[in-house]
Design an enzyme around this catalytic site. Structure first.
Site, mmCIF file in Angstrom:
data_model
loop_
_atom_site.group_PDB
_atom_site.id
_atom_site.type_symbol
_atom_site.label_atom_id
_atom_site.label_comp_id
_atom_site.label_asym_id
_atom_site.label_seq_id
_atom_site.Cartn_x
_atom_site.Cartn_y
_atom_site.Cartn_z
ATOM 1 N N ARG A 59 12.228 16.296 -15.265
ATOM 2 C CA ARG A 59 11.680 15.899 -14.203
ATOM 3 C C ARG A 59 10.255 15.364 -14.622
ATOM 4 O O ARG A 59 9.741 14.421 -13.943
ATOM 5 C CB ARG A 59 11.547 17.047 -13.375
ATOM 6 C CG ARG A 59 10.575 16.880 -11.832
ATOM 7 C CD ARG A 59 10.431 18.012 -11.092
ATOM 8 N NE ARG A 59 9.817 18.828 -11.559
ATOM 9 C CZ ARG A 59 10.191 20.273 -11.704
ATOM 10 N NH1 ARG A 59 11.240 20.591 -11.344
ATOM 11 N NH2 ARG A 59 9.616 21.233 -12.287
ATOM 12 N N TYR A 112 -2.672 -1.001 4.404
ATOM 13 C CA TYR A 112 -1.156 -1.013 4.758
ATOM 14 C C TYR A 112 -0.825 0.269 5.551
ATOM 15 O O TYR A 112 -1.390 1.283 5.532
ATOM 16 C CB TYR A 112 -0.216 -0.666 3.563
ATOM 17 C CG TYR A 112 0.987 -0.515 3.538
ATOM 18 C CD1 TYR A 112 1.847 -1.789 3.718
ATOM 19 C CD2 TYR A 112 1.748 0.932 2.983
ATOM 20 C CE1 TYR A 112 3.425 -1.543 3.733
ATOM 21 C CE2 TYR A 112 3.130 0.918 3.162
ATOM 22 C CZ TYR A 112 3.839 -0.408 3.372
ATOM 23 O OH TYR A 112 5.165 -0.036 3.321
ATOM 24 N N ASP A 184 -5.477 0.007 -3.966
ATOM 25 C CA ASP A 184 -4.001 -0.487 -3.999
ATOM 26 C C ASP A 184 -4.114 -2.205 -4.320
ATOM 27 O O ASP A 184 -4.620 -2.768 -3.607
ATOM 28 C CB ASP A 184 -3.489 -0.216 -2.772
ATOM 29 C CG ASP A 184 -1.949 -0.771 -2.155
ATOM 30 O OD1 ASP A 184 -1.434 -1.515 -3.007
ATOM 31 O OD2 ASP A 184 -1.388 -0.183 -1.420
ATOM 32 N N LYS A 209 7.441 -4.154 -5.099
ATOM 33 C CA LYS A 209 7.041 -5.446 -4.648
ATOM 34 C C LYS A 209 6.943 -6.390 -5.932
ATOM 35 O O LYS A 209 8.080 -6.739 -6.492
ATOM 36 C CB LYS A 209 5.508 -5.504 -4.147
ATOM 37 C CG LYS A 209 5.473 -4.640 -2.907
ATOM 38 C CD LYS A 209 6.517 -4.950 -1.604
ATOM 39 C CE LYS A 209 6.390 -3.981 -0.564
ATOM 40 N NZ LYS A 209 5.220 -3.198 0.034
HETATM 41 C C1 PLP Z 1 4.767 -2.176 0.717
HETATM 42 C C2 PLP Z 1 3.520 -1.726 0.196
HETATM 43 C C3 PLP Z 1 3.407 -0.578 -0.065
HETATM 44 C C4 PLP Z 1 4.418 0.505 0.126
HETATM 45 O O1 PLP Z 1 5.286 0.269 -0.895
HETATM 46 P P1 PLP Z 1 6.998 0.940 -0.501
HETATM 47 O O2 PLP Z 1 7.487 0.938 -2.027
HETATM 48 O O3 PLP Z 1 7.416 0.307 0.369
HETATM 49 O O4 PLP Z 1 6.695 2.440 -0.195
HETATM 50 C C5 PLP Z 1 2.050 0.028 -0.480
HETATM 51 N N1 PLP Z 1 1.097 -0.998 -0.279
HETATM 52 C C6 PLP Z 1 1.345 -2.144 -0.177
HETATM 53 C C7 PLP Z 1 0.135 -3.028 -0.052
HETATM 54 C C8 PLP Z 1 2.337 -2.628 0.364
HETATM 55 O O5 PLP Z 1 2.473 -4.090 0.601
#
Ligand code: PLP
Length: 393
Positions: A59, A112, A184, A209
């Site tokens: 883990r 987001y 982020d 992404k």
């Molecule tokens: C998609 C996204 C997230 C979340 O990611 P997931 O893997 O879908 O949980 C967070 N921040 C931004 C800017 C995003 O576009």
């Protein structure tokens, strides 16, 4: 202040090629293999008692997850990186590492949507207040910081409406008032933006992404500077935050081409945004690399390139016109997420996800992720879509 935070002096293309790889530890194999495992065997009591030994239980770590985390840390100039099972889990991991009952957190109004829900609902249940601020606030953040404000959460640019934030100004003020800064960085990726070097304490990614890049894995990362790394690491361990070695492997594999993919996505998204701005029925294009964008100057100062994703607004027409437009796409698809090789375009309603600011602009909003197809084919698809939009309305 963590301005002195140093990134590796290797160029980003070199980091993504060599970072986190140790072929000499794996029989010479180029990529760190997938180590699937929970139990790790100790041969002696001395080994069992040796808590400095890094790999003690599945883990916590495996060579595969360590390798991926090391790569992200070098790219971000971070002391350490935690992997999380999704981008949203990276967001909750970062916030839970910093906040306790009785604390207050300031979050950009352009965040987001699931970030907002986590902050108001989940953090609210734990006795943390979440308030939202205008993403263009800059030094005005000073007036919002309260005695118990422990964190400022930024997303720059916002991944729906693309306001660019003045991170160095926000970080200076937050630090002088005892608040940590969380960024982020999913849009620009560390290829084009280095939040830790500009004063952020924690930087996170929806690895789903651009890192993964192929729309086939859910994963997230949170990296921290030297001051926050022990707290982040400890907190993630307490919560049991972990990812499968298969997913970590796929993320690292995607990242080997991150720099070259970002360049291609960036060039195509710039070209598409510029072209769209001249099309009839297009009222506004929200892309920080366009000189007309209100955040362009900050973007130019702080970023070295643009991401794949931007928004545009079309003249008001009924929902049937939107359907005529998107139902007939041939190259583009509609879908959540972004960052894969394939182009996406989706309508959205920005009024639903804000509280500190209002969105009054008339017309219909769309978000576009420009993939790696030929730009001529992509433009032709959008030109035909705009024709359908105009004719249907
Ligand atoms: C998609 C996204 C997230 C979340 O990611 P997931 O893997 O879908 O949980 C967070 N921040 C931004 C800017 C995003 O576009």
């Amino acid at each position: 202040m963590n301005r002195e935070q140093k990134r590796s002096n290797r160029a980003v293309e070199t980091i993504v090629t060599h970072g986190g790889r140790h072929p000499e530890d794996h029989h010479g194999y180029v990529n760190t293999p997938v180590y699937r495992g929970s139990t790790v065997i100790f041969r002696t009591l001395a080994e069992l008692d040796d808590y400095s030994r890094p790999l003690r239980y599945g883990r916590y770590d495996s060579p595969t997850t360590q390798s991926a985390a090391e790569l992200v840390s070098e790219l971000e100039g971070a002391t350490g990186t935690v992997l999380a099972p999704s981008g949203l889990a990276a967001i909750s991991t970062a916030l839970l590492a910093v906040l306790s009952a009785g604390d207050d957190v300031l979050i950009t109004d352009s965040a987001y949507d699931p970030t907002r829900h986590f902050a108001t609902e989940a953090l609210g249940r734990l006795g943390v207040t979440a308030r939202f601020y205008d993403p263009r606030i800059g030094t005005g953040i000073a007036e919002l910081i309260r005695e118990n404000t422990r964190a400022v959460f930024t997303e720059s640019p916002g991944s729906l409406t693309f306001e660019v934030q003045d991170l160095p100004a926000i970080a200076d003020i937050a630090h002088s008032r005892g608040a940590a800064v969380i960024v982020d960085n999913s849009w620009a990726s560390p290829v084009y933006y280095h939040p830790l070097a500009m004063g952020a304490d924690l930087v996170l990614h929806a690895g789903t992404k651009m890192f993964v890049g192929h729309s086939d894995v859910m994963i997230g990362t949170v990296s921290a500077n030297a001051a926050w790394w022990p707290k982040l690491n400890r907190s993630a361990r307490l919560f049991g935050t972990t990812v499968s070695p298969d997913d970590a492997y796929l993320m690292a594999r995607g990242m080997r081409t991150l720099a070259i993919r970002m360049k291609e996505h960036s060039a195509r998204s710039n070209e598409m945004a510029t072209w769209l701005a001249s099309q009839s029925d297009v009222l506004e294009v929200y892309h920080p690399a366009l000189p007309s964008h209100p955040g362009h100057d900050i973007w130019k100062r702080d970023f070295t390139g643009a991401g794949s994703l931007f928004a545009f607004r079309l003249a008001p027409r009924p929902r049937t016109a939107i359907a005529a437009m998107v139902d007939g796409f041939e190259q583009f698809s509609m879908g959540y997420s972004w960052g894969g090789y394939e182009s996406l375009c989706i309508p959205f309603d920005p009024t639903k996800s804000r509280s500190a600011t209002t969105w009054a602009a008339e017309g219909n909003m769309f978000r576009m992720h420009v993939g790696l197809e030929d730009i001529g084919d992509l433009k032709a698809d959008i030109a035909a879509a705009l024709d359908r939009y105009r004719q249907a309305g």
